[in-house]
Design an enzyme around this catalytic site. Sequence first.
Site, mmCIF file in Angstrom:
data_model
loop_
_atom_site.group_PDB
_atom_site.id
_atom_site.type_symbol
_atom_site.label_atom_id
_atom_site.label_comp_id
_atom_site.label_asym_id
_atom_site.label_seq_id
_atom_site.Cartn_x
_atom_site.Cartn_y
_atom_site.Cartn_z
ATOM 1 N N GLY A 149 19.024 -10.401 28.365
ATOM 2 C CA GLY A 149 17.598 -10.073 28.516
ATOM 3 C C GLY A 149 17.234 -8.854 27.688
ATOM 4 N N TYR A 150 18.065 -7.847 27.712
ATOM 5 C CA TYR A 150 17.803 -6.638 26.912
ATOM 6 C C TYR A 150 17.794 -6.983 25.424
ATOM 7 C CZ TYR A 150 18.342 -2.124 24.690
ATOM 8 O OH TYR A 150 18.157 -1.031 23.871
ATOM 9 N N ALA A 151 18.831 -7.730 24.984
ATOM 10 C CA ALA A 151 18.932 -8.078 23.563
ATOM 11 C C ALA A 151 17.692 -8.860 23.121
ATOM 12 C CB ALA A 151 20.197 -8.896 23.321
ATOM 13 N N SER A 153 14.763 -8.850 24.572
ATOM 14 C CA SER A 153 13.561 -7.996 24.610
ATOM 15 C C SER A 153 13.462 -7.196 23.312
ATOM 16 C CB SER A 153 13.573 -7.056 25.830
ATOM 17 O OG SER A 153 14.447 -5.951 25.644
#
Length: 329
Positions: A149-151, A153
């Site tokens: 999810g971070y990547a 985003s």
Amino acid sequence: MKVLITGGAGFIGSHLAEYHLAKGDTVTAVDDLSTGSKDVFKGFKPDRFTFVEGDILTWKDLDREVKRADRIYHMAAVVGIVRVLREPVEVTRVNVLGTERLLESVVRSHHLPELVIASSSSVYGHTKQELLGEESEFIFRPEQGGLTGYAISKLTNEIQAMAYRHIHGLPITIPRLFNAVGPRQSGNYGFVLPRFIKQALSGIPLTVYGDGTQTRSFCDVRDTVRALALLAENPKAWGQPVNVGNAREITILDLARLVIERSGSSSPIEFITYARGYGSEFRQTTQRRPSIERLQELTDFRHSWSLEQTIDDLIRRNSDRIVPQGRLL
Ligand code: UDP
């Protein structure tokens, strides 16, 4: 020049502020203090520096400050592996919607401040390539949850930046930041080097996750911010992702040994399973080394800090702040 820094009380944000203040610029830093801290501004003179506590999603003076700015660094994001795994909903909300809100504000302002939208080396995901160039392919593993999810985003931030450049002609730089290290970085949310320094200076074991053969390429934050400024002022750099980091690679085990050696510490090294460090779902990124060819083609950037110099500087700055048992004063 008037500079606005979102996430300005964060690690890289505060170094950007320091860099621009030293050049004689006027700086406004906004931060919700979710990971950042006002302590980072100790010693900053108030004549050309303003700190505002505000959330990038709701800050009511955003439009006014965007209108005044000649350059904006957008660093506000949920970062650090600990927060990313613990707060996956916030990651998407803050990282994607915060960027959208800022870009819309710039469009509404009808002026064209130079914009830096921070991306991250995490966009490369689990790519097997040894040297990561901007054209490398990405491999994401959905089962990685928060980290993926971070990547994504951060990849979305790149796409947002390129879309606003394409449609509205905004002068946007998109740095992919690789493992910045240096003064004021906190080990509370992950981030290996401040943890190792604190452990070595306190005489407690250095916690190496896995077998320590995973590698990273660390770049001193003072080099990172200089590279960001050089890219922001160069129109040829706008509208494309550019790796910002240091191509020297080191295993995490060798990093632990280096910290022990340079601090003269008698700390042992303790190997900790990833499952204990981050939970059983966690899959380690085994390597992350940037090609910085594009950065060097676009700018005359050269590093001025070696990893040894950064480690020595951190040891010097922290040696009087540590008390036994690893508590930082
Ligand atoms: N790491 C470690 N011990 C720690 C904290 C981190 O061995 O106490 C490892 C971590 O597993 C990773 C590397 O150090 O392989 C870099 O971690 P960091 O959180 O600094 O950055 P990232 O993983 O995002 O590159």
